[in-house]
Design a protein around this motif. Structure first.
Motif, PDB file in Angstrom:
ATOM      1  N   ALA A 135     146.282 109.608  11.336  1.00 58.73           N
ATOM      2  CA  ALA A 135     145.238 109.989  12.290  1.00 58.73           C
ATOM      3  C   ALA A 135     145.726 109.944  13.740  1.00 58.73           C
ATOM      4  O   ALA A 135     145.386 110.821  14.545  1.00 58.73           O
ATOM      5  CB  ALA A 135     144.020 109.079  12.115  1.00 58.73           C
ATOM      6  N   LEU A 136     146.502 108.939  14.096  1.00 60.61           N
ATOM      7  CA  LEU A 136     146.940 108.808  15.483  1.00 60.61           C
ATOM      8  C   LEU A 136     147.815 109.972  15.955  1.00 60.61           C
ATOM      9  O   LEU A 136     147.608 110.495  17.056  1.00 60.61           O
ATOM     10  CB  LEU A 136     147.656 107.468  15.685  1.00 60.61           C
ATOM     11  CG  LEU A 136     146.770 106.216  15.606  1.00 60.61           C
ATOM     12  CD1 LEU A 136     147.604 104.958  15.841  1.00 60.61           C
ATOM     13  CD2 LEU A 136     145.633 106.283  16.620  1.00 60.61           C
ATOM     14  N   ALA A 190     147.004 104.329  10.102  1.00 62.05           N
ATOM     15  CA  ALA A 190     146.720 105.512  10.916  1.00 62.05           C
ATOM     16  C   ALA A 190     147.896 105.906  11.799  1.00 62.05           C
ATOM     17  O   ALA A 190     147.878 106.985  12.400  1.00 62.05           O
ATOM     18  CB  ALA A 190     145.486 105.259  11.783  1.00 62.05           C
ATOM     19  N   TYR A 191     148.909 105.042  11.862  1.00 61.60           N
ATOM     20  CA  TYR A 191     150.017 105.289  12.796  1.00 61.60           C
ATOM     21  C   TYR A 191     150.773 106.574  12.457  1.00 61.60           C
ATOM     22  O   TYR A 191     151.258 107.266  13.359  1.00 61.60           O
ATOM     23  CB  TYR A 191     150.974 104.103  12.795  1.00 61.60           C
ATOM     24  CG  TYR A 191     151.971 104.147  13.926  1.00 61.60           C
ATOM     25  CD1 TYR A 191     151.613 103.700  15.189  1.00 61.60           C
ATOM     26  CD2 TYR A 191     153.254 104.645  13.738  1.00 61.60           C
ATOM     27  CE1 TYR A 191     152.517 103.741  16.249  1.00 61.60           C
ATOM     28  CE2 TYR A 191     154.161 104.690  14.783  1.00 61.60           C
ATOM     29  CZ  TYR A 191     153.785 104.244  16.045  1.00 61.60           C
ATOM     30  OH  TYR A 191     154.680 104.305  17.084  1.00 61.60           O
ATOM     31  N   THR A 246     148.605  99.970  17.154  1.00 61.74           N
ATOM     32  CA  THR A 246     147.822  99.622  15.973  1.00 61.74           C
ATOM     33  C   THR A 246     147.156  98.262  16.151  1.00 61.74           C
ATOM     34  O   THR A 246     147.604  97.437  16.945  1.00 61.74           O
ATOM     35  CB  THR A 246     148.701  99.595  14.709  1.00 61.74           C
ATOM     36  OG1 THR A 246     149.717  98.596  14.865  1.00 61.74           O
ATOM     37  CG2 THR A 246     149.357 100.942  14.472  1.00 61.74           C
ATOM     38  N   ILE A 266     138.639 112.728  11.041  1.00 63.21           N
ATOM     39  CA  ILE A 266     138.957 111.618  11.941  1.00 63.21           C
ATOM     40  C   ILE A 266     137.768 111.349  12.861  1.00 63.21           C
ATOM     41  O   ILE A 266     137.266 112.258  13.523  1.00 63.21           O
ATOM     42  CB  ILE A 266     140.203 111.943  12.787  1.00 63.21           C
ATOM     43  CG1 ILE A 266     141.395 112.246  11.877  1.00 63.21           C
ATOM     44  CG2 ILE A 266     140.522 110.786  13.722  1.00 63.21           C
ATOM     45  CD1 ILE A 266     142.610 112.740  12.629  1.00 63.21           C
ATOM     46  N   GLY A 279     144.492 102.351  16.504  1.00 63.29           N
ATOM     47  CA  GLY A 279     143.980 102.489  15.143  1.00 63.29           C
ATOM     48  C   GLY A 279     144.659 101.537  14.181  1.00 63.29           C
ATOM     49  O   GLY A 279     145.483 100.700  14.580  1.00 63.29           O
ATOM     50  N   LYS A 322     139.851 100.645   8.520  1.00 61.17           N
ATOM     51  CA  LYS A 322     139.591 102.077   8.388  1.00 61.17           C
ATOM     52  C   LYS A 322     140.710 102.878   9.070  1.00 61.17           C
ATOM     53  O   LYS A 322     140.896 102.786  10.278  1.00 61.17           O
ATOM     54  CB  LYS A 322     138.244 102.435   9.010  1.00 61.17           C
ATOM     55  CG  LYS A 322     137.039 101.871   8.260  1.00 61.17           C
ATOM     56  CD  LYS A 322     135.744 102.343   8.915  1.00 61.17           C
ATOM     57  CE  LYS A 322     134.530 101.823   8.162  1.00 61.17           C
ATOM     58  NZ  LYS A 322     133.252 102.276   8.782  1.00 61.17           N
ATOM     59  N   ALA A 323     141.406 103.663   8.269  1.00 55.19           N
ATOM     60  CA  ALA A 323     142.504 104.452   8.812  1.00 55.19           C
ATOM     61  C   ALA A 323     142.025 105.752   9.438  1.00 55.19           C
ATOM     62  O   ALA A 323     142.779 106.405  10.173  1.00 55.19           O
ATOM     63  CB  ALA A 323     143.521 104.756   7.723  1.00 55.19           C
ATOM     64  N   ASP A 324     140.775 106.143   9.150  1.00 57.17           N
ATOM     65  CA  ASP A 324     140.271 107.410   9.667  1.00 57.17           C
ATOM     66  C   ASP A 324     139.393 107.235  10.903  1.00 57.17           C
ATOM     67  O   ASP A 324     138.774 108.191  11.369  1.00 57.17           O
ATOM     68  CB  ASP A 324     139.488 108.158   8.576  1.00 57.17           C
ATOM     69  CG  ASP A 324     138.319 107.335   8.033  1.00 57.17           C
ATOM     70  OD1 ASP A 324     138.215 106.150   8.387  1.00 57.17           O
ATOM     71  OD2 ASP A 324     137.527 107.896   7.251  1.00 57.17           O
ATOM     72  N   GLU A 325     139.311 106.022  11.450  1.00 56.73           N
ATOM     73  CA  GLU A 325     138.539 105.775  12.668  1.00 56.73           C
ATOM     74  C   GLU A 325     139.460 105.186  13.722  1.00 56.73           C
ATOM     75  O   GLU A 325     140.038 104.109  13.543  1.00 56.73           O
ATOM     76  CB  GLU A 325     137.375 104.813  12.401  1.00 56.73           C
ATOM     77  CG  GLU A 325     136.512 104.562  13.639  1.00 56.73           C
ATOM     78  CD  GLU A 325     135.316 103.680  13.359  1.00 56.73           C
ATOM     79  OE1 GLU A 325     134.744 103.129  14.313  1.00 56.73           O
ATOM     80  OE2 GLU A 325     134.953 103.534  12.160  1.00 56.73           O
ATOM     81  N   VAL A 326     139.603 105.879  14.840  1.00 65.41           N
ATOM     82  CA  VAL A 326     140.539 105.466  15.881  1.00 65.41           C
ATOM     83  C   VAL A 326     139.846 105.475  17.240  1.00 65.41           C
ATOM     84  O   VAL A 326     138.791 106.093  17.413  1.00 65.41           O
ATOM     85  CB  VAL A 326     141.776 106.400  15.913  1.00 65.41           C
ATOM     86  CG1 VAL A 326     142.567 106.305  14.616  1.00 65.41           C
ATOM     87  CG2 VAL A 326     141.353 107.841  16.167  1.00 65.41           C
TER      88      VAL A 326
END
Length: 211
Positions: free
Chosen positions: A149-150, A145-146, A164, A91, A141, A169-173
């Motif tokens: 990652a979040l 990512a909800y 959200t 992440i 994110g 990109k789901a891996d960048e928050v």
């Protein structure tokens, strides 16, 4: 009785009802009862042949739920249980300061890096969030990512708001530090929360109440 009150001959009052009237009443009652029984039996036969018992059958089947979930329910449950959360090292966190206090973004980013997270941009929040985030902070994110990652990043900052946006990109928050921020969650508490989060999610049991 004797004397002048003695009744003679066959012209004296009858004390009983005629047998013919009693027989007529009995026949009427018997006929009504028989017709009622015939009508009730006819209705039962109509219900049987026309499916009149569907409501009762449906109610019974609803009360007695099947002991095994259907294929679609099993597939959905299995996918939820086997969804793997990303590791902190997968992440990338952008740490943004939305408070008037200086130095918070860098100090927070350094601590997250020690805990295994990748660090992206470090600096002040954009005008859309600057001094507009109440509480400890906001984790922002992609929709994907909800549930990934979040929540992992949320173990490091209890009480943060999860939100959200339209990024891909789901891996960048983003971790946007709010006005109520004091510090990150203690490392031992964050590690414990992360361990609980990483445990496989138990499959909900199928019971009659859930039907």
């Amino acid at each position: 009785m004797g004397g002048q009150y003695r009744i003679t001959g066959d012209k004296y009052p009858r004390m009983r009802r005629p047998k013919g009237r009693r027989r007529l009443v009995f026949l009427v009652v018997a006929s009504v009862t028989a017709l009622g029984l015939i009508g009730w039996g006819t209705l039962q036969l109509i219900d049987v042949f026309t499916g009149g018992g569907d409501k009762a059958t449906a109610a019974g089947s609803k009360g007695n739920c099947p002991s095994k979930a259907g294929p679609s329910a099993e597939a959905s449950t299995a996918s939820t249980a086997t969804t793997a959360l990303p590791e902190p090292g997968q992440i990338t966190v952008n740490v943004l300061n939305a408070t008037p206090r200086s130095g918070l973004a860098k100090a927070t980013a350094d601590e997250l890096k020690k805990r295994g997270f990748k660090i992206g941009d470090v600096g002040n929040a954009t005008a859309a969030y600057d001094k507009k985030v109440d509480g400890a902070g906001m984790l922002l994110g992609a929709k994907a990512a909800y549930a990934a990652a979040l929540p992992v990043l949320n173990t490091q900052l209890a009480g943060a708001e999860l939100k959200t946006d339209g990024r891909e990109k789901a891996d960048e928050v983003d971790l946007i530090i709010g006005t109520g921020f004091k510090s990150l969650t203690k490392k031992e508490d964050a590690d414990r929360a992360l361990a609980v989060l990483a445990k496989p999610r138990s499959t909900p049991s199928t019971s009659q109440k859930s039907c």
